[in-house]
Scaffold this active site. Structure first.
Site, mmCIF file in Angstrom:
data_model
loop_
_atom_site.group_PDB
_atom_site.id
_atom_site.type_symbol
_atom_site.label_atom_id
_atom_site.label_comp_id
_atom_site.label_asym_id
_atom_site.label_seq_id
_atom_site.Cartn_x
_atom_site.Cartn_y
_atom_site.Cartn_z
ATOM 1 N N SER A 192 0.860 -1.186 0.000
ATOM 2 C CA SER A 192 0.000 0.000 0.000
ATOM 3 C C SER A 192 0.892 1.231 0.000
ATOM 4 O O SER A 192 2.116 1.131 0.051
ATOM 5 C CB SER A 192 -0.877 -0.001 1.248
ATOM 6 O OG SER A 192 -0.064 0.241 2.376
ATOM 7 N N LYS A 193 0.244 2.371 -0.002
ATOM 8 C CA LYS A 193 0.958 3.647 -0.077
ATOM 9 C C LYS A 193 2.046 3.784 0.993
ATOM 10 O O LYS A 193 3.055 4.442 0.770
ATOM 11 C CB LYS A 193 -0.035 4.798 0.101
ATOM 12 C CG LYS A 193 -0.801 5.110 -1.156
ATOM 13 C CD LYS A 193 -1.212 6.573 -1.147
ATOM 14 C CE LYS A 193 -1.863 7.045 -2.414
ATOM 15 N NZ LYS A 193 -2.513 6.064 -3.233
#
Ligand code: GLU
Length: 480
Positions: free
Chosen positions: A241-242
């Site tokens: 994820s980010k």
């Protein structure tokens, strides 16, 4: 046998995540390897979250990766009529029913179901009178699917036999109170209408599959085959994820990765050729790809490996393509002016040839300013190591030899340097290292004589003189 139809079905609600790109790639490799058709379906029914820019980004990213589709994209939102018809059919056949729970009643029902460890079952057995009474009260009616007893079983083409106890699945909504279809119904109707025979999608859809299979069966339609690929994890073992950094295709493109390297890298996240090979061109991937080679183990996204593969693909790229990639970056840095790209073509090509085996991303072309500008500082570590008390005298001597040269190609420069070293009774390295520092300001880089040829006589001599002035007697190391 009719050819298999696959589809890739992105939701245009954000950037194009590398995990989605990987799913698209596997679909693409499948049809390229086995034959068949790959369709694109835009799942744009979530009107609140859809954005036009997201769709554009997805299409651009797919195009950049070279993932091509058959025919025009299908827009899920344009198929709402067919979704509603299917809901009608399910209502008529008794596979679905109207449910009128108020939000409060739904909450209470949910709590009770949790307490009794049973799935949610709603207004399953309302009589027509009860229905009419609830409608008369203006309660919002949704259509729910009547989950059958038993088990849903499929032979997942990646994960093998998969079983799901229907008893844990609640009667899910297929048509909202406003008449709009929910995700499961839309996916099933669209897959049916598009003739999809094989659904190859992300592992995060695993729990959706039994629900969708039940809908297929209840509608009397042939159930497609399914395969769910693995999850993509970050280096810490958590879902990518980010928080791990870049996660969209656009960001990798901007970081100077080549599409063929990104495809090669993504393919190896969830598939292995069985012979340990890692470098694949697109054609080689298509040739080697098999469903059997798809792995069940979750894959870890390791950017260092991507960087290594990218370096290999840069090395394999036709030279002329790379010149373009380098030139626009150099222009962007202000190192070459508009128009110079043509007039200095030959020299620019030589620079790219020197750098091609050395850069790992296209952005690294931006780190070689010394091909265009005189260095304005000298790396401290190299200076300490290479610029000794007797260096200036040697550099002076080399300048005289270079000045006397008629031509200035690599071999002439090399011969002059080696001759001088011989006469001085020192190793050629003792001339090479400080000269490199004088020319580039750093202690590493392409072969010195190649560099000198590219820079040209005038520039080399000017930079060597400047280094004499600036570094002068800043020796930290005594004479040899
Ligand atoms: N639209 C879904 C997604 O972007 C994919 C649905 C599917 O493949 O069935 O995750």
């Amino acid at each position: 046998m009719a050819e298999t139809i696959l589809r890739f079905a992105p939701s245009p609600t954000g950037g194009f995540h590398v995990g989605n790109a990987r799913t698209a790639l596997f679909n693409y490799l499948y049809v390229q390897h086995y034959g068949g058709k790959l369709l694109l379906r835009v799942e744009d029914t979530d009107q609140k979250r859809n954005t036009g820019t997201s769709l554009q980004t997805i299409l651009e990213s797919l195009g950049w990766l070279g993932i091509a589709f058959d025919g025009e994209p299908v827009y899920q939102s344009q198929n709402a009529e067919a979704h509603r018809r299917a809901a009608e059919q399910l209502l008529e056949s008794g596979h679905a029913y109207y449910s009128y729970l108020t939000p409060e009643a739904l909450e209470a029902e949910r709590a009770q179901a949790v307490a009794e460890k049973r799935p949610l079952r709603f207004d399953r057995d309302l009589t027509p009178e009860q229905r009419a009474e609830k409608e008369a009260r203006g309660l919002p009616g949704v259509v729910r699917f009547r989950v059958p007893e038993g088990e849903t079983v499929w032979n997942d083409r990646i994960r093998g036999e998969s079983r799901w106890d229907n008893g844990v699945i609640s009667d899910f909504v297929i048509l909202r109170a406003d008449g709009s279809p929910t995700y499961h119904l839309a996916v099933v109707v669209d897959d049916y209408e598009m003739g999809v025979g094989f659904v190859l999608r992300g592992g995060d859809h695993l729990s959706n599959t039994p629900k969708q299979m039940m809908l297929f069966e209840a509608l009397g339609w042939e159930v497609p085959e399914y395969a769910h690929n693995t999850l993509l994890l970050g280096p810490d073992g958590r879902k990518l994820s980010k928080r791990h950094g870049e996660t969209t295709v656009t960001e990798y493109r901007e970081k100077g990765y080549l599409p063929e390297a990104v495809c090669n890298f993504l393919a190896l996240l969830g598939w292995a050729p069985g012979d340990g090979r890692e470098f694949f061109t697109r054609e080689e991937l298509i040739e080697a790809f098999t469903v059997e080679g798809m792995l069940e183990k979750d894959a870890v996204f390791d950017e260092q490996k991507l960087e290594w593969l990218n370096g290999e693909h840069i090395w394999a790229r036709p030279h002329a393509d790379l010149v373009q990639e380098a030139v626009w970056r150099w222009r962007d840095e202000g190192w070459i002016k508009d128009g110079e790209a043509e007039s200095r073509r030959a020299v620019l090509e030589k620079i790219v040839a020197l750098l091609q085996p050395r850069v790992r991303t296209l952005q690294e072309f931006r780190t070689f300013g010394y091909f265009f500008n005189d260095p304005d500082h000298y790396e401290e570590k190299a200076r300490k190591k290479q610029w000794k008390a007797d260096t200036p005298g040697r550099i002076e001597a080399l300048i005289s030899r270079l000045e006397a040269l008629e031509g200035f190609d690599e071999s002439e420069v090399e011969a002059a340097t080696r001759t001088l070293a011989g006469e001085l009774g020192i190793s050629t390295a003792k001339l090479i290292h400080p000269t490199r520092l004088a020319l580039s300001g750093v202690g590493f880089g392409p072969g010195l004589f190649e560099l000198m040829e590219v820079l040209g006589k005038e520039t080399c001599i000017r930079r060597m003189r400047k280094a004499l002035e600036v570094l002068g007697e800043a020796y930290t190391v005594p004479a040899d």
